[in-house]
Design an enzyme around this catalytic site. Sequence first.
Site, PDB file in Angstrom:
ATOM      1  N   CYS A  36       0.307  -0.828   0.070  1.00  0.00           N
ATOM      2  CA  CYS A  36      -0.370  -0.104  -0.232  1.00  0.00           C
ATOM      3  C   CYS A  36       0.650   1.154   0.390  1.00  0.00           C
ATOM      4  O   CYS A  36       1.532   1.236  -1.250  1.00  0.00           O
ATOM      5  CB  CYS A  36      -0.903  -0.136   0.786  1.00  0.00           C
ATOM      6  SG  CYS A  36      -2.509   1.065   0.982  1.00  0.00           S
ATOM      7  N   HIS A  60      -4.064  -5.274   1.704  1.00  0.00           N
ATOM      8  CA  HIS A  60      -3.562  -6.190   2.901  1.00  0.00           C
ATOM      9  C   HIS A  60      -4.512  -7.677   3.406  1.00  0.00           C
ATOM     10  O   HIS A  60      -4.406  -7.683   2.781  1.00  0.00           O
ATOM     11  CB  HIS A  60      -3.992  -5.271   4.278  1.00  0.00           C
ATOM     12  CG  HIS A  60      -4.300  -3.427   3.907  1.00  0.00           C
ATOM     13  ND1 HIS A  60      -2.481  -2.931   3.854  1.00  0.00           N
ATOM     14  CD2 HIS A  60      -4.190  -2.203   3.181  1.00  0.00           C
ATOM     15  CE1 HIS A  60      -2.438  -1.903   3.984  1.00  0.00           C
ATOM     16  NE2 HIS A  60      -3.776  -1.217   3.010  1.00  0.00           N
TER      17      HIS A  60
END
Length: 255
Positions: free
Chosen positions: A104, A204
Amino acid sequence: MIDFSGSAERITESTLVIGLVLPDVMGTYGDGGNALILRQRARLRGYDAEVLPITLADPVPATCDVYTLGGAEDYAQRLATRHLARYPGLQEAAGRGAPVLAICAAIQVLGHWYETSEGERVEGISLFDLTTSPQATRSIGEIAGEPLVEGLTQSLTGFENHRGGSALGPDARPLQRVTRGTGNGAGAAVDGVVQGSVIGTYMHGPALARNPELADLLLARATGDEQKDIDLPDVDLLRRERLGRAAREGAIPRR
């Protein structure tokens, strides 16, 4: 934040060292769990493996066998970018071929530049040929796709929560073709980035808990050894459940 205290004291010359980079500022979404997954899968195969947390109080060593970085908010990203620029051990390690997993916000830090939600452009460390700008809307929810990297054959799955959209330059290629979710954004229908030994993704989960094949690819590159199969029914169950959820929301193969 996951407590890795005591790990460094157990590191010897024969230890497989997993560098967990800046968990104090790049650990918002539990991505430090990726280091635990690598350690456990290595230990199950007989390696002496330990996690080395590298915080803002530490120079970044170039000697780890594999590195992981996680997600963060804008201010934490700036702190991380400044630290990695000051202590370029990660860049040196990637230059010699050490595998790196960036999650991310770490993708954005490792790019040429990223723009914050306030419109500030921050120079990255240019391990990735990419730039990141804010999207009109935040991407939140399940993400899944098909890998575009040699050595990966199974569908990938994760959870995304980001507003940044990353545009790849000619020296970078995507990790996967997205079948559910947003990924890199900007209508590209891909997620992540691969350049040299460095892999980035917006997944994630932690990503390696959901995608053990990706964990084993990183370990194979770190050790130079082919990773023998591990029978872990709970991990298989997690993958089936997550891929089943994504399949109900958008058609993808169930593997």
